[in-house]
Each structure stands twice: as C-alpha cells, then as structure tokens.
Motif scaffolding. Structure first.
Motif, PDB file in Angstrom:
ATOM      1  N   LYS A   1      -2.008  12.386  -9.720  1.00 11.71           N
ATOM      2  CA  LYS A   1      -1.784  11.035  -9.441  1.00 11.71           C
ATOM      3  C   LYS A   1      -0.271  10.995  -9.000  1.00 11.71           C
ATOM      4  O   LYS A   1       0.417  11.862  -8.968  1.00 11.71           O
ATOM      5  CB  LYS A   1      -1.960  10.126 -10.878  1.00 11.71           C
ATOM      6  N   ILE A   2      -0.167   9.581  -8.285  1.00  4.47           N
ATOM      7  CA  ILE A   2       1.344   9.269  -7.828  1.00  4.47           C
ATOM      8  C   ILE A   2       1.416   7.738  -7.988  1.00  4.47           C
ATOM      9  O   ILE A   2       0.394   7.134  -7.598  1.00  4.47           O
ATOM     10  CB  ILE A   2       1.198   9.938  -6.394  1.00  4.47           C
ATOM     11  N   GLY A   3       2.706   7.471  -8.638  1.00  7.74           N
ATOM     12  CA  GLY A   3       2.681   6.195  -8.738  1.00  7.74           C
ATOM     13  C   GLY A   3       1.948   5.545  -9.555  1.00  7.74           C
ATOM     14  O   GLY A   3       1.643   4.175  -9.649  1.00  7.74           O
ATOM     15  N   GLY A   4       1.406   6.312 -10.541  1.00  5.05           N
ATOM     16  CA  GLY A   4       0.601   5.780 -11.617  1.00  5.05           C
ATOM     17  C   GLY A   4      -0.968   5.814 -11.170  1.00  5.05           C
ATOM     18  O   GLY A   4      -1.739   5.334 -12.043  1.00  5.05           O
ATOM     19  N   ASN A   5      -1.175   5.985 -10.004  1.00  6.19           N
ATOM     20  CA  ASN A   5      -2.544   5.954  -9.385  1.00  6.19           C
ATOM     21  C   ASN A   5      -3.146   7.253  -9.110  1.00  6.19           C
ATOM     22  O   ASN A   5      -2.751   8.198  -8.833  1.00  6.19           O
ATOM     23  CB  ASN A   5      -2.671   5.269  -7.988  1.00  6.19           C
ATOM     24  N   ILE A   6      -4.509   7.369  -9.679  1.00  3.48           N
ATOM     25  CA  ILE A   6      -5.059   8.767  -9.693  1.00  3.48           C
ATOM     26  C   ILE A   6      -5.615   8.559  -8.291  1.00  3.48           C
ATOM     27  O   ILE A   6      -6.336   8.104  -7.640  1.00  3.48           O
ATOM     28  CB  ILE A   6      -6.399   8.617 -10.632  1.00  3.48           C
ATOM     29  N   LEU A   7      -5.290   9.851  -7.862  1.00  3.23           N
ATOM     30  CA  LEU A   7      -5.813  10.541  -6.257  1.00  3.23           C
ATOM     31  C   LEU A   7      -6.938  11.067  -6.250  1.00  3.23           C
ATOM     32  O   LEU A   7      -7.831  10.966  -5.402  1.00  3.23           O
ATOM     33  CB  LEU A   7      -4.545  11.145  -5.526  1.00  3.23           C
ATOM     34  N   TYR A   8      -6.934  12.132  -7.173  1.00  6.37           N
ATOM     35  CA  TYR A   8      -8.119  13.248  -7.302  1.00  6.37           C
ATOM     36  C   TYR A   8      -8.286  13.471  -8.605  1.00  6.37           C
ATOM     37  O   TYR A   8      -7.645  13.449  -9.561  1.00  6.37           O
ATOM     38  CB  TYR A   8      -7.644  14.365  -6.578  1.00  6.37           C
ATOM     39  N   TRP A   9      -9.821  13.731  -8.913  1.00  3.40           N
ATOM     40  CA  TRP A   9     -10.452  14.228 -10.118  1.00  3.40           C
ATOM     41  C   TRP A   9     -10.897  15.519 -10.046  1.00  3.40           C
ATOM     42  O   TRP A   9     -11.738  15.618  -8.864  1.00  3.40           O
ATOM     43  CB  TRP A   9     -11.257  13.119 -10.649  1.00  3.40           C
TER      44      TRP A   9
END
Length: 116
Positions: free
Chosen positions: A98-106
C-alpha cells in the motif's frame, strides 16, 4: 505484472508457531508500506500488522507480543512470525502493498488453522 505470493500457512495446535512469507515480483518492496491482513469465515478482513519502508511496524491489539512482522530488502520479501497461536487466529492471511493508505496489490492468501 505484479505478483504477491504468500507461503507458510498450515494447521497447528494452540500454542505453536508458524512463519508466513510474502514474495513479490514486478515490484520493489522497499518503496512501499507492506501489510498482513487476515479474514476469518464470516468476518471482515482485518489488518494484522504493517511495516513501513523504514522498518516501523504496527500491530492489531490481539496479536501484540505474539506476532512479529519483518522485511528483507535484499530478498524482496516480508515475513510474519506468529507465536503462541490461538484458535481465534484461524483465518486466511493475505499480504498487501500500500501507499498513502490505499492498497495497491493483494496476494491470494494462505490458510492458517489453529486447532487441537
């Protein structure tokens, strides 16, 4: 293409330990905040632990003192050492970027079952 692959799950008895690993391809881990989440049947996915690019970590209260998150910059991996496991730790465990609190990848997850 980014891929996150978890490993190390399994079935153990209460009080035992497991070590989960997350390996990344197509992405340099060191640039991001990494996290371990888990989802038990019928429950929402919850954050278990995360670790920043500088190595600072946070944990959900229920695992503090039992779980340790770490990252290996050279191997581009993240681990979760889980000690003194309890039945309530049973869940599918996912790693995330994640970056900036947002999940980019799982990742796709690995099953952990704690049962006697």
């Amino acid at each position: 293409q980014v891929q996150l692959v978890e490993s190390g799950g399994g079935q153990v008895q209460p009080g035992e330990s497991l070590r989960l690993s997350c390996a990344a391809s197509g992405l340099i881990f060191s640039h991001y905040v990494l996290g371990w989440y888990r989802q038990a049947p019928g429950k929402q996915r919850e954050l278990v632990a995360d670790i920043t690019s500088s190595g600072s970590s946070t944990y959900v209260d229920s695992v503090k003192g039992r779980f340790t998150v770490s990252r290996d910059y050279a191997k581009n991996t993240m681990s979760l050492q889980m000690n003194s496991l309890k039945p309530e730790d049973t869940a599918v465990y996912f790693c995330s970027v994640k970056i900036g609190g947002n999940i980019l990848y799982w990742g796709k997850g690995t099953q952990v079952t704690v049962s006697s």
